[in-house]
Design an enzyme around this catalytic site. Structure first.
Site, short mmCIF file in Angstrom:
data_model
loop_
_atom_site.label_atom_id
_atom_site.label_comp_id
_atom_site.label_asym_id
_atom_site.label_seq_id
_atom_site.Cartn_x
_atom_site.Cartn_y
_atom_site.Cartn_z
N ASP A 159 0.34 0.42 3.39
CA ASP A 159 1.16 -0.59 2.74
C ASP A 159 1.55 -1.62 3.80
OD1 ASP A 159 2.51 -2.12 0.93
OD2 ASP A 159 3.76 -0.53 0.13
C1 BGC Z 1 4.20 -3.53 -1.48
C2 BGC Z 1 2.84 -3.24 -2.08
C3 BGC Z 1 2.01 -4.48 -2.11
C4 BGC Z 1 1.90 -5.02 -0.70
C5 BGC Z 1 1.03 -6.25 -0.59
C6 BGC Z 1 4.09 -4.27 -0.16
O1 BGC Z 1 5.30 -4.72 0.29
O2 BGC Z 1 4.90 -2.33 -1.30
O3 BGC Z 1 2.99 -2.68 -3.35
O4 BGC Z 1 0.76 -4.20 -2.64
O5 BGC Z 1 3.18 -5.35 -0.24
O6 BGC Z 1 1.65 -7.35 -1.12
#
Ligand code: BGC
Length: 740
Positions: free
Chosen positions: A273
């Site tokens: 993530d």
């Molecule tokens: C979120 C994810 C997301 C990623 C990319 C993160 O902060 O937890 O769910 O896909 O950002 O934007």
């Protein structure tokens, strides 16, 4: 970096024979890559930066994937640089959070889940892929399948709710819709199952917080939706931010390698993530980015989203022997494999579109249907649907015309100019047949002003019915947007009280990213519709329901608490030794200065009933249904068999409607404690007034497996209950036995 004279993209088609498999092609490419090329492939960065800088990084070969560029002219230019000017000639994989629709915004996933309609979810997900690929996106960070049992957590909006089976089934529908028949189809996007794992159980609903999920619960409740997606061929998985029992997911080798790769045989790509590789440092289990990079790649995280830890330190880690080059190669292979499967080596550019499908009629129609099916009618004292006798309507409240808020969280590509709000749709539907007075009274849900309330009450007196649209803004849910109170904000509560006091029938419509605590509003309203954040077409969907052109069929995918203190509250909680009687929770019944034991000993609160306000699976219709004749064909089954069940469903009302027939199983005695009941199947059935039909289920017994006392997944022989009904708390019950 070593410059290849002939970029691979140009050379490869010549090298490839028609029979070459994906794996052979990957090996071919890998064999030509330098260590720098390889490390570059594992680096994913945001594209919302100085574009010249991004281009330079692409030219240097330090980017394998770029997020958040949705202009095909720009993605094409970056792609051209990648294949023509970068050392390896490997195309870029463009990614985006395509969570509930793209330009056409669908209901938030929690709303989608209320439809219990995996077929329509798949159709609308396909439409989403068609819109997104038109803009050059080939990798979507969805579906999210975190089990969410705490409505304070803002990201409950992105989830399919509290149930494991349901989350898995609906997530698979999204995977199928995004990935289509084949990833090579230029209209397909790779899906990404997230967040692996347990993220929804953050302490107190505070986003990013610690989780403490014990191994058995992790395996029986949180992991199965991911396993379902792996089995359905989901191309990628994203790790989660949380640490569970001390280990941040992104550095958890047991999770990412032993379980995911060795046991589940997942062949796709694992991405961290956002920044969660470097997140090991604030978590306190890595000294620095170098240490974090080492731990995460060895754990099995292939791609580093936005922390640059791999980019900065992997070469040194390899050279010093702290990361085996075979580990690096394995990660790179997975990136290449996905790019080959998506056809990027054959045509890296955004597909050329003759006729755009963005906001097309068919895409909007499907979004409207999903929004209609997502609306849950929680109460109806003979007010809805509005009939011929209604001549004057007062429309009130801050959500009646909130085109931005109605799209909900993660509506990154939705344009509020395309949103159909309730007031727009009601005006269009009513034409000049019904007089509509519109007094928003509050400019937005946090507005505390009561200045308009007098005028509002006056208008309510003249109206045949009041439609009040309340709820929460888009900003109140989603990532990093948790709340400690789920009550209506601003002066909304007071506004509803003023309206109710007038005595004109009051229909309250909620638009929100989560279950709110709505007991007082349920009490004073004559009807309640819960519409979540319903997306672009939400207003039209609601107008259709309010006027009875569509019969509501949504059912709750999550339990509604009476107050925040009841959280977590969910239908499939375990049997306990001191089960509540159901009569607890009234402070007036507590005697003064009596012995402590006078209240009995049950698992309940003194000041609130043990039951929720609305339970999982609940939802009303304009017609009524009756379930009868529950028959189990095989009362004795073996672990490898199927349970064959049927019921008769009759539409006992006077209009067509759709019922969601729900099948639950449960067992009292097992080697480890069990939930009271668990959803194991469901079917949406549409019947004309007076019509009956036989609804059949065939549930594989293997779906009833759980991790036994030895932590082995097993179907335990013994007696089971089986309930079939129209919500989680009622229905016909029978028994069956799983034989040895
Ligand atoms: C979120 C994810 C997301 C990623 C990319 C993160 O902060 O937890 O769910 O896909 O950002 O934007």
């Amino acid at each position: 970096m070593k410059k290849l004279i002939t970029p691979l993209l140009i050379a490869l088609p010549l090298l490839m024979s028609a029979q070459q498999t994906v794996d052979e092609r990957v090996e071919e490419i890998l064999g030509r890559m330098t260590i720098e090329d390889k490390i570059g492939q594992l680096n994913q960065m945001d594209g919302r930066r100085d574009i010249e800088k991004v281009k330079q990084e692409v030219r240097e070969g330090t980017l394998g994937s770029i997020m958040n560029i949705v202009d095909p002219a720009v993605t094409d230019e970056l792609q051209r640089i990648a294949v023509e000017e970068s050392p390896s000639g490997i195309p870029i994989l463009f990614a985006r959070d395509v969570v509930h629709g793209f330009n056409t915004v669908l209901p938030i996933p929690l709303g989608m889940a209320a439809s219990w309609d995996d077929a329509l979810i798949e159709t609308t997900a396909r439409n989403t892929a068609i819109e997104a690929t038109e803009k050059g996106i080939r990798w979507a960070f969805a579906p999210m399948m975190d089990i969410a049992r705490d409505a304070r957590w803002g990201r409950i909006a992105e989830s399919f709710g509290e149930d494991t089976y349901m989350a898995g089934r609906l997530a698979v529908a999204v995977v199928k819709g995004y990935q289509g028949e084949s990833l090579t189809d230029p209209m397909s996007m790779a899906a990404c199952a997230k967040h692996f794992v347990g993220y929804g159980d953050a302490e107190g609903g505070r986003d990013y917080n610690t989780t403490s999920i014990p191994p058995r619960t992790l395996r029986d409740v949180y992991l199965p939706p991911f396993k379902a997606c792996v089995d359905a061929g989901c191309a990628s998985i994203m790790t989660s931010f949380n640490d569970n029992d001390g280990l941040p997911s992104t550095g958890n080798r047991w999770l990412l390698t032993e379980l995911l790769r060795d046991q589940w045989r997942f062949k796709g790509l694992v991405v961290s993530d956002w920044g969660s590789v470097a997140g090991l440092i604030p978590h306190g289990v890595a000294r620095d980015k170098r240490d974090a990079a080492q731990q995460c790649i060895v754990a099995g995280c292939d791609m580093d989203m936005s922390s640059r830890s791999y980019l900065l330190h992997m070469k040194d880690l390899i050279e010093k022997g702290e990361v085996d080059v075979a580990v690096l190669d394995a990660a790179v292979r997975r990136v290449l494999k996905l790019k080959v499967e998506l056809g990027l080596f054959d045509n890296p550019y955004a597909r050329k579109v003759e006729k755009s499908e963005i906001y097309s009629d068919s895409v909007l129609d499907a979004a409207c249907r999903l929004a209609e099916e997502s609306v849950v009618m929680l109460k109806n004292e003979s007010v809805l649907p509005l009939g011929e006798n209604v001549r004057r309507i007062l429309v009130a409240g801050p959500m009646a015309d909130a085109p931005y808020d109605q799209m909900g969280t993660w509506a990154l590509d939705g344009d509020k100019k395309h949103t159909v709000t309730p007031i727009m749709a009601l005006r269009e539907l009513c034409g000049d047949k019904v007089e509509i007075e519109y007094i928003p009274a509050l400019t937005h849900p946090r507005d505390k002003s009561t200045a308009e309330f007098k005028a509002l009450a006056k208008a309510a007196r003249k109206a045949d019915v009041v439609l009040a649209f309340v709820g929460e803004e888009q900003m109140m849910s989603g990532e990093a947007h948790s709340l400690s109170s789920l009550d209506l904000q601003g002066a909304q509560r007071q506004m509803l009280e003023e309206l109710a006091a007038v005595g004109t029938p009051l229909v309250t419509v909620f638009m929100a990213g989560r279950p709110m605590t709505i007991a007082p509003q349920v009490e004073i309203s004559d009807a309640i519709l819960y519409a979540w954040h319903p997306g672009t077409m939400g207003g039209k969907a609601l107008a259709n329901i309010i006027f009875g052109h569509v019969n509501p069929s949504g059912k709750l995918p999550v339990t509604f608490p009476r107050n925040v203190g009841q959280i977590p509250i969910y239908y499939n909680h375990k049997h306990t030794s001191h089960r509540a009687k159901g009569t607890e929770g009234n402070l007036d019944n507590i005697p003064r200065e009596a012995p402590q034991s006078v209240m009995g000993h049950t698992s309940s609160y003194l000041d609130v009933a043990p039951s929720p306000l609305f339970h999982f699976g609940y939802g009303l219709s304009y017609t009524t249904f009756e379930v009868s004749d529950l028959v189990i064909e095989n009362k004795e089954v073996t672990a490898d068999g199927n349970i064959k069940v049927s019921v008769m469903l009759k539409n006992t009302g006077s209009r067509e409607g759709t019922e969601v027939v729900q099948l639950y199983t449960g067992r009292k005695t097992a080697s480890v404690t069990q939930p009271l009941k668990e959803l194991k199947d469901f079917k949406r059935v549409t019947l004309a007034a007076g019509e009956s039909c036989k609804v059949e289920f065939e549930v594989p017994v293997s779906r009833l497996a759980f991790h036994n006392r030895d932590m082995v997944p097993a179907v335990e022989p013994g007696n089971y209950t089986l309930t079939v009904g129209t919500d989680s708390q009622s229905g016909l019950r029978t028994y069956f036995q799983i034989m040895n």
